[in-house]
Enzyme design. Sequence first.
Site, PDB file in Angstrom:
ATOM      1  CG  MET A   1      -1.932   1.007   1.271  1.00 21.81           C
ATOM      2  SD  MET A   1      -3.348   0.727   2.253  1.00 21.81           S
ATOM      3  CE  MET A   1      -2.632   0.235   3.847  1.00 21.81           C
ATOM      4  CB  CYS A   2       2.160   3.650  -1.950  1.00 27.71           C
ATOM      5  SG  CYS A   2       3.594   2.778  -1.674  1.00 27.71           S
ATOM      6  N   GLY A   3       0.204   5.859  -0.992  1.00 28.37           N
ATOM      7  CA  GLY A   3      -0.286   6.708  -1.133  1.00 28.37           C
ATOM      8  C   GLY A   3      -0.079   7.743  -1.884  1.00 28.37           C
ATOM      9  NE  ARG A  32      -3.599   4.146  -0.135  1.00 30.51           N
ATOM     10  CZ  ARG A  32      -4.250   3.378  -0.531  1.00 30.51           C
ATOM     11  NH1 ARG A  32      -5.510   3.107   0.251  1.00 30.51           N
ATOM     12  NH2 ARG A  32      -3.976   2.336  -1.274  1.00 30.51           N
ATOM     13  CG  ASN A 174      -0.869   2.289  -4.402  1.00 29.06           C
ATOM     14  OD1 ASN A 174      -0.319   1.400  -3.757  1.00 29.06           O
ATOM     15  ND2 ASN A 174      -1.947   2.543  -4.420  1.00 29.06           N
TER      16      ASN A 174
END
Lengths: 296, 228
Positions: A1-3, A32, A174
């Site tokens: 997960m990343c934002g 995130r 992402n």
Amino acid sequence: MCGIVGLFIKDKTLESELGSMLSDMLITMTDRGPDSAGFAVYGAPGEMKITVQSTDPEADFADLAGDIRSACDVSCEVMLKDTHAVLQMTSDKADAVRTALREMGDSIRIMSAGEAIEIYKEVGLPGEVSERFELSQMSGSHAIGHTRMATESAVTTMGAHPFSTGADQCLVHNGSLSNHNNLRRELVRKGIHFETENDTEVAAAYLSNCLAQGMNLGAALESGIEDMDGFYTFVVGTKNGFGVLRDPIACKPAVLAETDQYVAFGSEYRALVNLPGIEDAKVWEPEPATVYFWER
Amino acid sequence: MQTVDLSTTELRELNAGLYAQMEAVTETDWEVLNPRGHHAVAVGINAPLNVDVHGSVGYYCAGMHQVGTVTVHGSAGPGVAENMMSGKVVIKGDASQYAGATGRGGLLVVEGNASSRCGISMKGINIVVRGNVGHMSAFMAQSGNLVVLGDAGDALGDSIYEAGLFVRGAVKSLGADCIAKEMRDEHVTLLQGLLDEAGIRDVSPTEFTRYGSARTLYHFNIDNAAAY
């Protein structure tokens, strides 16, 4: 997960608010990606700017302008910001400065170069990173931010996003690519240099290579759908453009919003709720394998 | 009417307030203001309440919904009504990916579009989407019905079991083992009932095509061994 967050300003009166709006969006995406954070801000194009980061800013930045002058006889204007420094010079001197920087040792790394772009990134919570580099005070035409939860390579400053592999270009990601090692080998064979083992850097270099061959951002992204395998939501910046691309499976979330004043991107709608006029904005989820891009 | 403003009240307080109604219902009508994309709004309600959420919500709104009605006057993020058991959930705007995933019962109505994987692995839920659904919708759908008034994306009903799919518009492509089927009287009756329940009165069930399982994947076929 990343934002991921991004803003492309259409109404010039909002340009002075770019940094404060992006900072707010970036901090909303902390859960995130709490490992590290970074952002690229595109200011008014002017002289050549090289943004560098140092692991030992006290020593490296003590007399950076003087060090460069003695190494390559170029006078740069230097603006220091925590672990980063922005060097300004005329564009014909940029290559000489790059060479001088590379020869100054491993503690100085080039984050970005171009007429408009500045990239700042560090390990730490997005709020801390934003504050260290005074994001909320920055202005410009467009900006892209990223909060990282690492999967494909270590939590380091160089592993943080955005990645920049060409003048005024940057990319945040992402997801995770599955064919990045192979793609990297092909790009290395074409003479492209890589700083990290990171999959996103490969995507950035792939697009830079397409742009170098004369494609526009939209065409480069179209080509990426064919050649890049894996999960991705990409947001890409160029000197005058802002693009979004999701892989055909489209597991990684993405929300776009557009008004007469701006185009905004968020991994989640949460990131967009404080933008002016969001209640009446056109809000939609970008389609898989579909290129979206805006240019000014 | 109980009003909870999520700009001043913690989400946990809202959900705890809704769960407290399981003991004894003291307030049937709830209004939630300023959801601002929050995750897990009004999850797991197990009391006959009407909850109206004014604004857009994030992940997993009305997940595991058991009893009562949740209406979102806005759009919903990923996994709305995931694993819903019974009752009703209505999204006035659009729904993001995997709306109604693994749902076991009840009715989910999306008045806008639903994106990819709508009704993935559904197990008894009925889903009615007024707009379009994205790719891989009803993937491995086991039972229940997915009704789409607009178009369906790629690979509709891939590896489907016994769920019923009804699409009024175009289907971009059908997934493995999913085929168009005859619309018999009992299907028209079933679909009319679902449209009625969803409050949709401007379309006729005869405008839909029914899709379902060709049942060729139910047993392993030795001729396919090389594919694995």
